[in-house]
Enzyme design. Structure first.
Site, PDB file in Angstrom:
ATOM      1  N   ARG A 103       0.804  -1.138   0.038  1.00 28.77           N
ATOM      2  CA  ARG A 103      -0.081   0.070   0.115  1.00 28.77           C
ATOM      3  C   ARG A 103       0.932   1.167   0.250  1.00 28.77           C
ATOM      4  NH1 ARG A 103      -5.384   1.456   3.811  1.00 28.77           N
ATOM      5  NH2 ARG A 103      -6.091   0.019   2.184  1.00 28.77           N
ATOM      6  N   HIS A 130      -7.468   0.931  -6.117  1.00 28.95           N
ATOM      7  CA  HIS A 130      -7.818  -0.010  -5.000  1.00 28.95           C
ATOM      8  C   HIS A 130      -8.308  -1.185  -5.632  1.00 28.95           C
ATOM      9  CE1 HIS A 130      -7.994  -1.320  -1.081  1.00 28.95           C
ATOM     10  NE2 HIS A 130      -8.835  -0.431  -0.405  1.00 28.95           N
ATOM     11  N   GLN A 133     -10.262  -3.800  -3.133  1.00 26.07           N
ATOM     12  CA  GLN A 133     -11.492  -3.569  -2.720  1.00 26.07           C
ATOM     13  C   GLN A 133     -12.602  -3.676  -3.976  1.00 26.07           C
ATOM     14  OE1 GLN A 133     -12.273  -1.710   0.184  1.00 26.07           O
ATOM     15  NE2 GLN A 133     -14.461  -2.277  -0.648  1.00 26.07           N
ATOM     16  N   ASP A 224     -17.301   7.147  -1.002  1.00 24.09           N
ATOM     17  CA  ASP A 224     -16.287   6.867  -0.467  1.00 24.09           C
ATOM     18  C   ASP A 224     -15.780   8.477   0.334  1.00 24.09           C
ATOM     19  OD1 ASP A 224     -13.789   6.235   0.628  1.00 24.09           O
ATOM     20  OD2 ASP A 224     -12.644   6.314  -1.391  1.00 24.09           O
ATOM     21  N   CYS A 263     -16.263   1.460   1.163  1.00 19.65           N
ATOM     22  CA  CYS A 263     -15.282   0.652   1.190  1.00 19.65           C
ATOM     23  C   CYS A 263     -14.830   0.793   2.612  1.00 19.65           C
ATOM     24  CB  CYS A 263     -14.079   1.333   0.193  1.00 19.65           C
ATOM     25  SG  CYS A 263     -13.704   3.100   0.696  1.00 19.65           S
ATOM     26  N   ARG A 291     -13.693  -8.639   1.902  1.00 18.01           N
ATOM     27  CA  ARG A 291     -12.498  -8.374   1.496  1.00 18.01           C
ATOM     28  C   ARG A 291     -11.465  -9.593   1.785  1.00 18.01           C
ATOM     29  NH1 ARG A 291     -10.188  -3.171   1.667  1.00 18.01           N
ATOM     30  NH2 ARG A 291      -8.270  -4.132   1.126  1.00 18.01           N
TER      31      ARG A 291
HETATM   32  N1   CP Z   1     -11.289  -0.272   2.715  1.00 15.46           N
HETATM   33  C1   CP Z   1     -10.107  -0.333   3.115  1.00 15.46           C
HETATM   34  O1   CP Z   1      -9.111  -0.553   2.319  1.00 15.46           O
HETATM   35  O2   CP Z   1      -9.758  -0.070   4.382  1.00 15.46           O
HETATM   36  P1   CP Z   1      -8.581   0.287   5.098  1.00 15.46           P
HETATM   37  O3   CP Z   1      -7.894   1.524   4.865  1.00 15.46           O
HETATM   38  O4   CP Z   1      -8.706   0.149   6.669  1.00 15.46           O
HETATM   39  O5   CP Z   1      -7.400  -0.959   4.847  1.00 15.46           O
HETATM   40  N1  NVA Z   2     -10.099   6.772  -1.003  1.00 21.03           N
HETATM   41  C1  NVA Z   2      -9.681   6.192   0.254  1.00 21.03           C
HETATM   42  C2  NVA Z   2      -9.737   4.679   0.546  1.00 21.03           C
HETATM   43  C3  NVA Z   2      -9.731   4.325   1.978  1.00 21.03           C
HETATM   44  C4  NVA Z   2      -9.547   2.865   1.727  1.00 21.03           C
HETATM   45  C5  NVA Z   2      -8.332   6.774   0.500  1.00 21.03           C
HETATM   46  O1  NVA Z   2      -7.522   6.556  -0.466  1.00 21.03           O
HETATM   47  O2  NVA Z   2      -8.008   6.959   1.565  1.00 21.03           O
END
Ligand code: CP
Ligand code: NVA
Length: 305
Positions: A103, A130, A133, A224, A263, A291
């Site tokens: 990530r 993502h 997701q 989101d 999400c 997930r």
């Molecule tokens: N939806 C999601 O990716 O959650 P986190 O940021 O908690 O991993």
């Molecule tokens: N769009 C959000 C998603 C979190 C899972 C972010 O990137 O923070």
């Protein structure tokens, strides 16, 4: 088949459908306490530049439940780009572990790690995409109706979650409407490829500005956060800009009694009201549950090759 899971846009539709079916099977098994040890002895390294609850726990618990093990790496410990180049990190990890989940802020960094690793690399969220997701979202939608029969509306920021939903729809031939302010559309790079994929799959992807037009007749309404990780300094301006995109009872009244998707994490009272998030049509914790199983299906697919 691609070595990595960086974007659903790289994957053929039949592979994505089969991973979604496998995820639903793994979920049924999990609920009855059955844990196939399909990843016995496999080791996953997890690298997080940003916070996480769902991604961290579902990857770590998921691989353990299938007989494998996960190692958490923090950026201050690894020092990609300061202590060591991304290329060398990727090459070294490839000698020890079976898979890397990353990530990162920069999507190019995940691409670079994948290019230089001989092991599969999974995108656990970048500023651009993502994909894990999106796979959990597919499993969630498929749990309610045939995804190809659904009209899906996404309203809010044209961010990583929106971009991956567009990719997913483009590959699978789904019907998706995305409403964002003109200043915050989905990524041009994503849309270019999605248009090409949609021509082949028959996907109907419409980009709009009006949230009401997007949700009218929709079966699923997705939103989101307005402020993604790394954009915290813009939060105040974003709260004002995105206010017309809040998912509330008035907006959902325009839909086809839509299910609500998010999400998570949610910012209650901002992009969605409590009434909707906690309401009877909310599927947000099914998405979170999925997930685990979607990623297990992805890991099985990548590691059984
Ligand atoms: N939806 C999601 O990716 O959650 P986190 O940021 O908690 O991993
Ligand atoms: N769009 C959000 C998603 C979190 C899972 C972010 O990137 O923070």
């Amino acid at each position: 088949m691609p070595k990595d899971f960086l974007t659903v846009a790289d994957w053929p539709a039949d592979a994505l459908w089969s991973m979604a079916e496998r995820a639903a099977y793994l979920r049924r098994n999990h609920r009855t306490g059955k844990r196939p040890r399909t990843l016995e002895g496999r080791i996953l390294a997890m690298y997080f530049e940003k916070p996480s609850l769902r991604t961290h726990v579902t990857f770590e618990a998921g691989i353990a439940q299938l007989g494998g093990h996960a190692i958490l790496l923090r950026p201050e410990q690894v020092g990609i780009g300061t202590r060591e180049s991304p290329e060398d990190v990727a090459r070294a990890l490839s000698r020890w572990v079976d898979c890397l989940m990353a990530r990162t802020f920069s999507h190019e960094l995940v691409e670079n790690l994948a290019r230089n690793a001989t092991i599969p690399v999974v995108n656990g969220l970048t500023d651009l995409l993502h994909p894990c997701q999106a796979m959990a979202d597919l499993v969630t939608i498929a749990g309610v109706m045939k995804p190809k029969d659904a009209t899906i509306a996404y309203v809010g920021d044209g961010n990583n979650v929106a971009n991956s939903l567009i990719n997913l729809s483009a590959v699978l031939g789904l019907r998706l409407r995305v409403a964002t302010p003109a200043s915050h559309p989905p990524a041009t790079r994503v849309m270019g490829r999605a248009r090409e994929l949609a021509r082949a799959s028959g996907a109907e992807i419409r980009l709009l500005e009006d949230p009401i037009e997007a949700v009218r007749g929709a079966d699923f309404v997705y939103t989101d956060t307005w402020t993604s990780m790394g954009q915290e300094k813009e939060a105040e301006d974003r709260r004002k800009l995105f206010r017309p995109y809040q998912v509330n009872a008035a907006l959902l009244a325009e839909s086809n009694d839509a299910y609500f998707l998010h999400c998570l994490p949610a910012h209650r009272g901002e992009e969605v009201t409590n009434e909707i998030l906690d309401g009877p049509r909310s599927l947000v914790f099914d998405q979170a549950e999925n997930r685990l199983h979607a990623q297990n299906a992805i890991l099985e697919h990548l590691l059984s090759a």
